[in-house]
Design a protein around this motif. Sequence first.
Motif, mmCIF file in Angstrom:
data_model
loop_
_atom_site.group_PDB
_atom_site.id
_atom_site.type_symbol
_atom_site.label_atom_id
_atom_site.label_comp_id
_atom_site.label_asym_id
_atom_site.label_seq_id
_atom_site.Cartn_x
_atom_site.Cartn_y
_atom_site.Cartn_z
ATOM 1 N N ASP A 1 -11.455 17.364 7.763
ATOM 2 C CA ASP A 1 -10.576 17.646 6.934
ATOM 3 C C ASP A 1 -9.527 16.206 6.674
ATOM 4 O OD1 ASP A 1 -9.354 17.671 9.479
ATOM 5 O OD2 ASP A 1 -8.319 19.546 8.957
ATOM 6 N N ALA A 2 -10.008 15.249 7.223
ATOM 7 C CA ALA A 2 -9.439 13.842 6.990
ATOM 8 C C ALA A 2 -10.201 13.162 5.789
ATOM 9 C CB ALA A 2 -9.613 13.073 8.402
ATOM 10 N N ALA A 3 -9.489 12.299 5.405
ATOM 11 C CA ALA A 3 -10.040 11.836 4.009
ATOM 12 C C ALA A 3 -9.537 10.187 3.861
ATOM 13 C CB ALA A 3 -9.584 12.577 2.684
ATOM 14 N N VAL A 4 -10.148 9.355 3.147
ATOM 15 C CA VAL A 4 -10.102 7.895 3.087
ATOM 16 C C VAL A 4 -8.978 8.110 1.763
ATOM 17 C CG1 VAL A 4 -10.499 5.826 2.393
ATOM 18 C CG2 VAL A 4 -11.873 6.966 4.277
ATOM 19 N N LEU A 5 -7.650 7.968 1.908
ATOM 20 C CA LEU A 5 -6.711 7.852 0.727
ATOM 21 C C LEU A 5 -6.851 6.630 -0.060
ATOM 22 C CD1 LEU A 5 -3.839 9.417 2.338
ATOM 23 C CD2 LEU A 5 -5.540 10.690 1.470
ATOM 24 N N ASP A 6 -7.225 5.373 0.376
ATOM 25 C CA ASP A 6 -7.390 4.366 -0.302
ATOM 26 C C ASP A 6 -8.147 3.251 0.459
ATOM 27 O OD1 ASP A 6 -6.577 2.518 -2.365
ATOM 28 O OD2 ASP A 6 -4.563 2.937 -2.236
ATOM 29 N N LYS A 7 -8.858 2.415 -0.203
ATOM 30 C CA LYS A 7 -9.810 1.415 0.244
ATOM 31 C C LYS A 7 -9.070 0.239 -0.527
ATOM 32 C CE LYS A 7 -13.369 4.503 -0.430
ATOM 33 N NZ LYS A 7 -14.853 4.972 -1.360
ATOM 34 N N ILE A 8 -8.482 -0.790 0.444
ATOM 35 C CA ILE A 8 -8.074 -1.944 -0.087
ATOM 36 C C ILE A 8 -8.791 -3.286 0.232
ATOM 37 C CG2 ILE A 8 -5.909 -3.305 -0.302
ATOM 38 C CD1 ILE A 8 -5.338 -0.270 -0.952
ATOM 39 N N ALA A 9 -9.253 -4.030 -0.736
ATOM 40 C CA ALA A 9 -10.025 -5.271 -0.626
ATOM 41 C C ALA A 9 -8.873 -6.158 -0.260
ATOM 42 C CB ALA A 9 -10.708 -5.916 -1.880
ATOM 43 N N CYS A 10 -9.253 -6.996 0.976
ATOM 44 C CA CYS A 10 -8.570 -8.091 1.162
ATOM 45 C C CYS A 10 -9.382 -9.015 2.326
ATOM 46 C CB CYS A 10 -7.312 -7.518 2.065
ATOM 47 S SG CYS A 10 -7.673 -6.794 3.634
ATOM 48 N N ALA A 11 -8.907 -10.295 2.214
ATOM 49 C CA ALA A 11 -9.613 -11.392 2.900
ATOM 50 C C ALA A 11 -9.564 -10.896 4.544
ATOM 51 C CB ALA A 11 -9.064 -12.601 2.528
ATOM 52 N N PHE A 12 -10.415 -11.800 5.429
ATOM 53 C CA PHE A 12 -10.207 -11.454 6.989
ATOM 54 C C PHE A 12 -9.207 -12.212 7.442
ATOM 55 C CE2 PHE A 12 -14.732 -11.136 5.470
ATOM 56 C CZ PHE A 12 -15.272 -9.873 5.815
ATOM 57 N N THR A 13 -7.823 -11.906 7.320
ATOM 58 C CA THR A 13 -6.739 -12.766 7.767
ATOM 59 C C THR A 13 -5.626 -11.882 8.062
ATOM 60 O OG1 THR A 13 -5.596 -13.281 5.779
ATOM 61 C CG2 THR A 13 -7.205 -14.716 6.055
ATOM 62 N N VAL A 14 -5.051 -12.241 8.968
ATOM 63 C CA VAL A 14 -3.661 -11.358 9.415
ATOM 64 C C VAL A 14 -2.848 -11.152 8.260
ATOM 65 C CG1 VAL A 14 -1.527 -11.206 10.701
ATOM 66 C CG2 VAL A 14 -3.885 -12.198 11.762
ATOM 67 N N ALA A 15 -2.687 -12.225 7.362
ATOM 68 C CA ALA A 15 -1.615 -12.231 6.242
ATOM 69 C C ALA A 15 -2.223 -11.251 5.113
ATOM 70 C CB ALA A 15 -1.560 -13.547 5.592
ATOM 71 N N ALA A 16 -3.392 -11.325 4.729
ATOM 72 C CA ALA A 16 -4.251 -10.438 3.831
ATOM 73 C C ALA A 16 -3.829 -9.083 4.426
ATOM 74 C CB ALA A 16 -5.460 -10.594 3.660
ATOM 75 N N GLY A 17 -4.116 -8.445 5.811
ATOM 76 C CA GLY A 17 -3.801 -7.233 6.239
ATOM 77 C C GLY A 17 -2.342 -6.707 6.065
ATOM 78 N N ARG A 18 -1.475 -7.866 6.457
ATOM 79 C CA ARG A 18 0.025 -7.429 6.475
ATOM 80 C C ARG A 18 0.611 -7.048 4.825
ATOM 81 N NH1 ARG A 18 1.574 -11.715 8.929
ATOM 82 N NH2 ARG A 18 1.653 -12.929 7.060
ATOM 83 N N ASP A 19 -0.032 -8.069 3.988
ATOM 84 C CA ASP A 19 0.304 -7.878 2.553
ATOM 85 C C ASP A 19 -0.190 -6.505 1.967
ATOM 86 O OD1 ASP A 19 1.625 -10.247 2.985
ATOM 87 O OD2 ASP A 19 -0.099 -11.208 1.910
ATOM 88 N N ALA A 20 -1.634 -6.197 2.389
ATOM 89 C CA ALA A 20 -2.067 -4.975 1.647
ATOM 90 C C ALA A 20 -1.247 -3.697 2.218
ATOM 91 C CB ALA A 20 -3.519 -4.873 2.203
ATOM 92 N N VAL A 21 -0.945 -3.588 3.563
ATOM 93 C CA VAL A 21 -0.131 -2.562 4.114
ATOM 94 C C VAL A 21 1.291 -2.407 3.485
ATOM 95 C CG1 VAL A 21 0.597 -1.384 5.723
ATOM 96 C CG2 VAL A 21 -1.738 -2.298 5.923
ATOM 97 N N THR A 22 1.900 -3.689 3.308
ATOM 98 C CA THR A 22 3.277 -3.746 2.773
ATOM 99 C C THR A 22 3.302 -3.210 1.319
ATOM 100 O OG1 THR A 22 3.741 -5.739 4.134
ATOM 101 C CG2 THR A 22 5.016 -5.506 2.357
ATOM 102 N N ARG A 23 2.161 -3.527 0.430
ATOM 103 C CA ARG A 23 2.377 -3.129 -0.910
ATOM 104 C C ARG A 23 1.912 -1.590 -0.869
ATOM 105 N NH1 ARG A 23 -1.280 -7.601 -1.305
ATOM 106 N NH2 ARG A 23 -2.862 -6.503 -1.532
ATOM 107 N N LEU A 24 1.319 -0.982 0.124
ATOM 108 C CA LEU A 24 1.097 0.593 0.103
ATOM 109 C C LEU A 24 2.505 1.092 0.282
ATOM 110 C CD1 LEU A 24 -2.429 0.592 1.686
ATOM 111 C CD2 LEU A 24 -1.918 1.113 -0.394
ATOM 112 N N PHE A 25 3.007 0.613 1.357
ATOM 113 C CA PHE A 25 4.321 1.150 1.686
ATOM 114 C C PHE A 25 5.381 1.154 0.351
ATOM 115 C CE2 PHE A 25 3.815 0.401 6.459
ATOM 116 C CZ PHE A 25 3.684 1.625 6.655
ATOM 117 N N ASP A 26 5.376 0.033 -0.198
ATOM 118 C CA ASP A 26 6.293 -0.135 -1.378
ATOM 119 C C ASP A 26 5.890 0.744 -2.696
ATOM 120 O OD1 ASP A 26 7.493 -2.318 0.097
ATOM 121 O OD2 ASP A 26 6.198 -3.869 -1.056
#
Length: 331
Positions: A213-238
């Motif tokens: 009953d779990a599902a992938v709600l979103d698939k976010i393309a991002c580079a292999f960097t800390v900044a890319a991961g931080r920015d991707a999740v921040t945008r989702l929160f926003d």
Amino acid sequence: MTKGKLHDGARPTMADIARELGVAKITVSRALSSHSTVKESTRALIRETAERMGYRLNISARNLRQQRTRTIAVVIEMAPSHDRLMSEPYPLSLLGGIMQELTAAGQNMVLTTIDLFAEHPPSADGVILLGQGVHDDAAAAIEATGLPYVVWGAAHGPPEQIVVGSDNRAGGALAAEYLLGRGRKKLLFLGETQHGEVEDRLSGFEAGLDGGDAAVLDKIACAFTVAAGRDAVTRLFDRGKAFDGIFAASDAIAMGAIEAVAARGLAIPGDVSIVGFDDSPGASIFSPKLTSVRQDWAVGGELLAQKVLELVAGDPVESRVMAVELVVRES
């Protein structure tokens, strides 16, 4: 300089041929290696133009193989940047294993990047490519030289291509099993699936969730960097996106995701569980310590070196998929 001619004494390159015909350099590379993604009519035109301009890379490569250099070229596909340094565990851990094996075999190693290699290929008996690139573009550029080569990555190229890599699908399934075990149901995937390894990690992750009953709600393309991961999740929160679990295609992306989640005052793993991929040295000292799928880069480097030397010697060689394991920590 007139069309089709170079300055006196200049040696034509793939870039020169590309400019002459108004096509991309990677198209030239693929055409010269008879890659099936290039139409036969285009391949013929590029070969005719290369011959007319005096392009002789394949001949040089053949001559090098006949007169051994005892040198292996190691080509790094990634482009160094302030966010992604050459001094990080990838590619250094792979390079350590490669150097150890080549040195033991009495072989030299020359290190370069894919762009430099395409323009000025070094004298070498064989090539180790670290990273296939988007849609296997980097591998196509290496294949155009005619040199025997081995790739670190995933088996997404032609069947005869020799690949050493981790079992990325199994790693994705392990991440799914872990997040399901923690009761996570609203999940995110972070990573650029145009890379074959990442595509397999997502494939394994989704297969591991199948039937639950779990599902992938979103698939976010991002580079292999800390900044890319931080920015991707921040945008989702926003955007007001709610989630309770993240599978990141690399530890660096996962670390950035942790920073973004913590910045919103959420607890890890209380509110959000996060799994990375690599088990890089930083995973065990990050706060909170990162749960990650471990791949053994040092052993991978040794295997890459062994296999390219076997190819150079004319021995039969097969691709190798390495087992992975989940290292559970605090996240």
